[in-house]
Design a protein around this motif. Structure first.
Motif, PDB file in Angstrom:
ATOM      1  N   THR A 252      14.947  -3.445 -52.420  1.00  0.00           N
ATOM      2  CA  THR A 252      14.578  -2.191 -51.774  1.00  0.00           C
ATOM      3  C   THR A 252      13.624  -1.431 -52.679  1.00  0.00           C
ATOM      4  OG1 THR A 252      15.469  -0.250 -50.623  1.00  0.00           O
ATOM      5  CG2 THR A 252      16.520  -0.830 -52.712  1.00  0.00           C
TER       6      THR A 252
ATOM      7  N   ARG B  34      12.527   5.783 -44.660  1.00  0.00           N
ATOM      8  CA  ARG B  34      13.488   5.480 -43.593  1.00  0.00           C
ATOM      9  C   ARG B  34      14.677   6.433 -43.542  1.00  0.00           C
ATOM     10  NH1 ARG B  34      12.854   0.447 -40.927  1.00  0.00           N
ATOM     11  NH2 ARG B  34      10.856  -0.364 -41.632  1.00  0.00           N
TER      12      ARG B  34
ATOM     13  N   ARG C 210      22.258  -3.464 -49.344  1.00  0.00           N
ATOM     14  CA  ARG C 210      21.165  -2.466 -49.385  1.00  0.00           C
ATOM     15  C   ARG C 210      21.167  -1.549 -48.168  1.00  0.00           C
ATOM     16  NH1 ARG C 210      15.609  -5.856 -47.974  1.00  0.00           N
ATOM     17  NH2 ARG C 210      16.327  -6.634 -45.946  1.00  0.00           N
TER      18      ARG C 210
ATOM     19  N   GLY D 161      23.420  -0.304 -38.693  1.00  0.00           N
ATOM     20  CA  GLY D 161      22.655   0.936 -38.849  1.00  0.00           C
ATOM     21  C   GLY D 161      21.869   1.363 -37.631  1.00  0.00           C
ATOM     22  N   ARG D 162      21.173   0.401 -37.024  1.00  0.00           N
ATOM     23  CA  ARG D 162      20.309   0.757 -35.895  1.00  0.00           C
ATOM     24  C   ARG D 162      21.127   1.258 -34.697  1.00  0.00           C
ATOM     25  NH1 ARG D 162      15.283   1.269 -34.431  1.00  0.00           N
ATOM     26  NH2 ARG D 162      14.962   1.503 -36.657  1.00  0.00           N
TER      27      ARG D 162
ATOM     28  N   ASN E 239      20.572  11.042 -42.078  1.00  0.00           N
ATOM     29  CA  ASN E 239      19.229  10.473 -42.131  1.00  0.00           C
ATOM     30  C   ASN E 239      18.275  11.539 -41.607  1.00  0.00           C
ATOM     31  OD1 ASN E 239      16.792   9.129 -41.306  1.00  0.00           O
ATOM     32  ND2 ASN E 239      17.900   7.182 -41.378  1.00  0.00           N
TER      33      ASN E 239
HETATM   34  C1  LIG Z   1      20.346   2.241 -42.036  1.00  0.00           C
HETATM   35  C2  LIG Z   1      18.970   2.729 -41.633  1.00  0.00           C
HETATM   36  C3  LIG Z   1      18.377   3.624 -42.687  1.00  0.00           C
HETATM   37  C4  LIG Z   1      18.043   1.526 -41.460  1.00  0.00           C
HETATM   38  O1  LIG Z   1      16.767   1.949 -41.037  1.00  0.00           O
HETATM   39  P1  LIG Z   1      16.086   1.254 -39.774  1.00  0.00           P
HETATM   40  O2  LIG Z   1      14.729   1.841 -39.659  1.00  0.00           O
HETATM   41  O3  LIG Z   1      17.003   1.415 -38.601  1.00  0.00           O
HETATM   42  O4  LIG Z   1      15.974  -0.224 -40.218  1.00  0.00           O
HETATM   43  P2  LIG Z   1      16.660  -1.518 -39.548  1.00  0.00           P
HETATM   44  O5  LIG Z   1      18.137  -1.464 -39.652  1.00  0.00           O
HETATM   45  O6  LIG Z   1      16.057  -1.743 -38.200  1.00  0.00           O
HETATM   46  O7  LIG Z   1      16.123  -2.605 -40.548  1.00  0.00           O
HETATM   47  C5  LIG Z   1      14.735  -2.882 -40.696  1.00  0.00           C
HETATM   48  C6  LIG Z   1      14.603  -3.862 -41.834  1.00  0.00           C
HETATM   49  O8  LIG Z   1      14.834  -3.170 -43.080  1.00  0.00           O
HETATM   50  C7  LIG Z   1      15.786  -3.918 -43.835  1.00  0.00           C
HETATM   51  N1  LIG Z   1      16.512  -3.001 -44.729  1.00  0.00           N
HETATM   52  C8  LIG Z   1      17.722  -2.426 -44.553  1.00  0.00           C
HETATM   53  N2  LIG Z   1      18.032  -1.667 -45.605  1.00  0.00           N
HETATM   54  C9  LIG Z   1      16.996  -1.754 -46.467  1.00  0.00           C
HETATM   55  C10 LIG Z   1      16.715  -1.193 -47.730  1.00  0.00           C
HETATM   56  N3  LIG Z   1      17.587  -0.369 -48.348  1.00  0.00           N
HETATM   57  N4  LIG Z   1      15.548  -1.475 -48.320  1.00  0.00           N
HETATM   58  C11 LIG Z   1      14.650  -2.297 -47.728  1.00  0.00           C
HETATM   59  N5  LIG Z   1      14.868  -2.856 -46.539  1.00  0.00           N
HETATM   60  C12 LIG Z   1      16.026  -2.590 -45.902  1.00  0.00           C
HETATM   61  C13 LIG Z   1      16.650  -4.583 -42.821  1.00  0.00           C
HETATM   62  O9  LIG Z   1      17.321  -5.698 -43.393  1.00  0.00           O
HETATM   63  C14 LIG Z   1      15.625  -4.993 -41.786  1.00  0.00           C
HETATM   64  O10 LIG Z   1      14.996  -6.158 -42.215  1.00  0.00           O
HETATM   65  P3  LIG Z   1      14.596  -7.318 -41.154  1.00  0.00           P
HETATM   66  O11 LIG Z   1      13.637  -6.677 -40.239  1.00  0.00           O
HETATM   67  O12 LIG Z   1      14.016  -8.356 -42.042  1.00  0.00           O
HETATM   68  O13 LIG Z   1      15.901  -7.695 -40.524  1.00  0.00           O
HETATM   69  C15 LIG Z   1      19.036   3.486 -40.272  1.00  0.00           C
HETATM   70  O14 LIG Z   1      19.287   2.574 -39.236  1.00  0.00           O
HETATM   71  C16 LIG Z   1      20.088   4.548 -40.252  1.00  0.00           C
HETATM   72  O15 LIG Z   1      20.016   5.529 -40.974  1.00  0.00           O
HETATM   73  N6  LIG Z   1      21.078   4.408 -39.344  1.00  0.00           N
HETATM   74  C17 LIG Z   1      22.129   5.380 -39.197  1.00  0.00           C
HETATM   75  C18 LIG Z   1      23.115   5.205 -40.304  1.00  0.00           C
HETATM   76  C19 LIG Z   1      24.055   6.371 -40.376  1.00  0.00           C
HETATM   77  O16 LIG Z   1      23.713   7.477 -40.079  1.00  0.00           O
HETATM   78  N7  LIG Z   1      25.262   6.084 -40.819  1.00  0.00           N
HETATM   79  C20 LIG Z   1      26.245   7.069 -41.071  1.00  0.00           C
HETATM   80  C21 LIG Z   1      26.821   7.623 -39.859  1.00  0.00           C
HETATM   81  S1  LIG Z   1      27.880   8.953 -40.260  1.00  0.00           S
END
Ligand SMILES: CC(C)(COP(=O)(O)OP(=O)(O)OC[C@H]1O[C@@H](n2cnc3c(N)ncnc32)[C@H](O)[C@@H]1OP(=O)(O)O)[C@@H](O)C(=O)NCCC(=O)NCCS
Length: 311
Positions: A30, A38, A149, A200-201, A238
């Protein structure tokens, strides 16, 4: 009218240890850039225990209210990460702070703090209690897989809370909404003794929807619109979730309190941390309407419109 409630004191606490995004680089695949873009998180705090952070935040809130601990006749602690399975962490916190009356833990995940405030208001409204300490505290670093991650970068430790006092002349709790949908359990959970697992998504998509719907219900019940909201205090998960929800609610981001850049997602700690930060920056004036809105594992959600009257 019966009893209403006012917020008369507030306080927060975070551990001293700062963990920057740079500290994940190299260890996990990461980067600071990815995390910032993000999530909006730049750094977070790890350390302490749920009880130690609760005690610090609770003492500060009682002092700010101009009360002594023995004046408090109920302690509600929202947490998903109690120090022990038994007893409830609120028992230890009550003992160390010196509150009177009862104490119990409440678990509604990251929506728990707003649940706890509404329960505190309800106990006052029913004439059962006069001065309620409502705390939210979590040490999510204890249940986070530091090799994942997708979650290691998000979760953190912190606490905060308010004192609610009974009033006979006015009620600052104007409207609220609590909800749950247990069919979403598989997208965010932690088994006993194990780490948090998250899609996450999926959480992201549902979070925006439930926050907006819940906030709209609370505002409708309060008889106000988003134009009347002086400050939005959302759960700090987020920045993109906050921006999307505020956009749909027609609340400009200048009217949102954001502390996740410094503290990450502290679950029950996040909403009171954001409230206290706004007060310390003089962003709250007597008479202001504050919209609280949270969501979390369950899924749970909760919103409340509360008039700020200061102390
Ligand atoms: C977790 C979160 C930040 C991920 O961001 P996103 O834009 O949705 O990203 P995605 O999950 O679609 O992943 C996109 C890519 O980034 C990757 N990725 C995930 N975490 C990463 C990190 N820390 N660094 C780099 N890449 C990462 C994923 O593996 C994925 O890779 P792929 O395309 O090769 O599969 C986001 O989904 C989120 O904040 N979700 C809500 C979580 C939350 O609020 N939880 C608590 C509730 S109380």
């Amino acid at each position: 009218m019966g009893f209403g409630a006012r917020i008369t004191g507030w306080g927060s606490a975070v551990p001293d240890t700062v963990v920057t995004n740079a500290e994940f680089e190299g260890r996990l695949a990461t980067s600071d850039e990815w995390i910032t873009e993000r999530t909006g998180i730049k750094e977070r705090r790890w350390g302490g225990t749920t009880s130690s952070l609760s005690i610090e935040a609770g003492n500060a809130a009682i002092k700010r209210a101009g009360l002594s601990a023995a004046d408090i006749d109920l302690l509600i602690l929202s947490t998903t990460t109690p120090d022990q399975a038994v007893p409830a962490t609120s028992a230890v916190v009550s003992h160390k702070i010196g509150t009177s009356g009862g104490a119990f833990d409440l678990n509604a995940a990251c929506a728990g703090y707003v649940y706890a405030m509404v329960v505190g208001r309800a106990m006052i409204g029913a004439g059962v209690n006069k001065k309620v300490l409502v705390l939210g505290a979590d040490t999510l670093s204890r249940i986070t897989d530091m090799d994942d991650r997708g979650t290691a970068i998000l979760f953190a430790d912190g606490a905060g809370g308010v004192v609610l006092e009974a009033t006979e002349d006015q009620d600052d709790f104007l409207g609220w909404d609590l909800g749950v949908d247990g069919s979403a359990q598989p997208i965010l959970y932690a088994d006993h003794g194990s780490y948090l697992r998250m899609e996450g998504r999926e959480v992201y998509k549902k979070a925006v929807r439930v926050m907006v719907e819940s906030a709209e219900i609370a505002m409708h019940r309060a008889g106000v619109t988003s134009d009347d909201i002086a400050l939005c205090v959302p759960h700090q998960a987020n920045i993109r979730i906050i921006e999307a929800a505020c956009n749909r609610l027609s609340i400009p981001m200048e009217r949102a309190s954001v502390v996740l850049d410094r503290f990450g997602n502290t679950s029950s700690g996040s909403i009171p941390l954001a409230l206290v930060d706004a007060e310390e920056r003089n962003r709250l004036n007597p008479g202001d309407l504050v919209l609280f809105s949270g969501f979390g594992a369950g899924m749970t959600w909760a919103s409340a419109v509360v008039r700020w009257s200061g102390n």
